[in-house]
Design an enzyme around this catalytic site. Sequence first.
Site, PDB file in Angstrom:
ATOM      1  N   LYS A   1      13.540   2.265  29.506  1.00  0.00           N
ATOM      2  CA  LYS A   1      12.941   2.600  30.802  1.00  0.00           C
ATOM      3  C   LYS A   1      13.520   1.769  31.938  1.00  0.00           C
ATOM      4  O   LYS A   1      13.614   2.244  33.063  1.00  0.00           O
ATOM      5  CB  LYS A   1      11.416   2.415  30.751  1.00  0.00           C
ATOM      6  CG  LYS A   1      10.728   3.522  29.973  1.00  0.00           C
ATOM      7  CD  LYS A   1       9.246   3.571  30.278  1.00  0.00           C
ATOM      8  CE  LYS A   1       8.584   4.739  29.581  1.00  0.00           C
ATOM      9  NZ  LYS A   1       7.143   4.711  29.626  1.00  0.00           N
TER      10      LYS A   1
ATOM     11  N   LYS B   1      14.129  12.947  22.829  1.00  0.00           N
ATOM     12  CA  LYS B   1      12.684  13.158  22.787  1.00  0.00           C
ATOM     13  C   LYS B   1      12.231  14.075  23.933  1.00  0.00           C
ATOM     14  O   LYS B   1      12.757  13.967  25.035  1.00  0.00           O
ATOM     15  CB  LYS B   1      12.045  11.763  22.953  1.00  0.00           C
ATOM     16  CG  LYS B   1      10.608  11.647  22.617  1.00  0.00           C
ATOM     17  CD  LYS B   1      10.139  10.219  22.831  1.00  0.00           C
ATOM     18  CE  LYS B   1      10.029   9.877  24.298  1.00  0.00           C
ATOM     19  NZ  LYS B   1       9.278   8.670  24.612  1.00  0.00           N
TER      20      LYS B   1
ATOM     21  N   LYS C   1       8.363  13.586  29.799  1.00  0.00           N
ATOM     22  CA  LYS C   1       8.008  14.027  31.148  1.00  0.00           C
ATOM     23  C   LYS C   1       9.052  13.606  32.169  1.00  0.00           C
ATOM     24  O   LYS C   1       9.101  14.119  33.264  1.00  0.00           O
ATOM     25  CB  LYS C   1       6.605  13.556  31.553  1.00  0.00           C
ATOM     26  CG  LYS C   1       6.247  12.136  31.236  1.00  0.00           C
ATOM     27  CD  LYS C   1       4.725  11.914  31.429  1.00  0.00           C
ATOM     28  CE  LYS C   1       4.158  11.011  30.364  1.00  0.00           C
ATOM     29  NZ  LYS C   1       2.730  11.028  30.240  1.00  0.00           N
TER      30      LYS C   1
END
Length: 333
Positions: A114, A198, A201
């Site tokens: 991230k 994966k 969102k």
Amino acid sequence: MSKKIFSGVQPSGNLHLGNYIGAIKNFVDLQNQKNNQCVYCVVDLHAITIKQDPKILKDSIRETTAAFLASGIDSHKSIIFNQSQVSAHAEGSWILGCIARMGWLNRMTQFKEKAGKDKEKASIGLYIYPILMAADILLYDATHVPVGEDQKQHLELSRDIANKFNLDFNVPNFFKVPDPLIQKNFSRIMSLKDGTKKMSKSDPSDLSRINLTDTKEEILNKIKKAKTDTMPIPNEISELKKRPEVENLLGIYSSLNNQTTEKTINEFNGKNFSDFKDNLAELVVQKISPISLEITKLLKNEDYIDQILKEGAEKANEQSSKKVKEMKKIIGF
Ligand code: TYM
């Protein structure tokens, strides 16, 4: 045996089929098993580890709550609340931050993903996020935590923190060491466009995921456009290893139909993809459209959602503030 269940979902928009199959669907099953006590949290403190627009965040908190309710989580059976309304989470998290070690956090792969290349620019919150997650779980004496595969490492950290606190202060079993509940088969739903990534969102392509708020037409279109290959459905499960997109679509079908992948292969082997995709689209619409419609309906009544969150927060506060009080006593405050 009765289980104490805790889990959370970030209100950062676009709840998708991965969240549903990997987590929320199991929240409902666990809630409906006898003797389980379940606490389900909209983790808004986690969401602000990445910059959020305040107005959108407010809507997302309600939308995630609506998705819980629309999927079958019942506020009479389970505690549903948002994290920021219960101050024990932030308070407990500070104390646990003094127990966790830098070396443990430095191993967290999700932070590395991230934060991206420029780690210096990531928020401190993003770095210490797994400690807040440990506080969430440990404050409720949760015995079991249902999550998707991507949260496994964070749960291991929660276990390490619980063990170290119990050991450091010589309070065996003060914190329950929680067990992860990660489904063996469908705990990692992949992107519809790339079976090695994966479903997420944050993927810029909306075609990569099915959102819980998608219309029937959007679902049909996304499944039609989902990546596959030119070979027919295989006869053997072992053949799926080299075909991640096919494995993913068969997995979605199996999970939503509550059956094994073997059974799905038996149903479709030798057939071509258009047949399978028609069946898959029909099943996804059948399972997701009622949820999507119910979310839209619930969101028209914000007061109702806010009331559920308020009542949930009161119940959550009762349990977690007691635990923080005990923590403080143990550490000498
Ligand atoms: P979050 O909000 O990213 O995701 C919510 C849940 O959905 C699962 N999930 C998936 N499962 C299968 N396939 C996918 N593609 C997929 N994408 C997401 C996640 O594993 C998760 O179970 N840190 C957590 C939230 C959290 C939490 C907690 C969870 C905060 N405190 C305490 C459990 C206990 C998170 O960001 O999940």
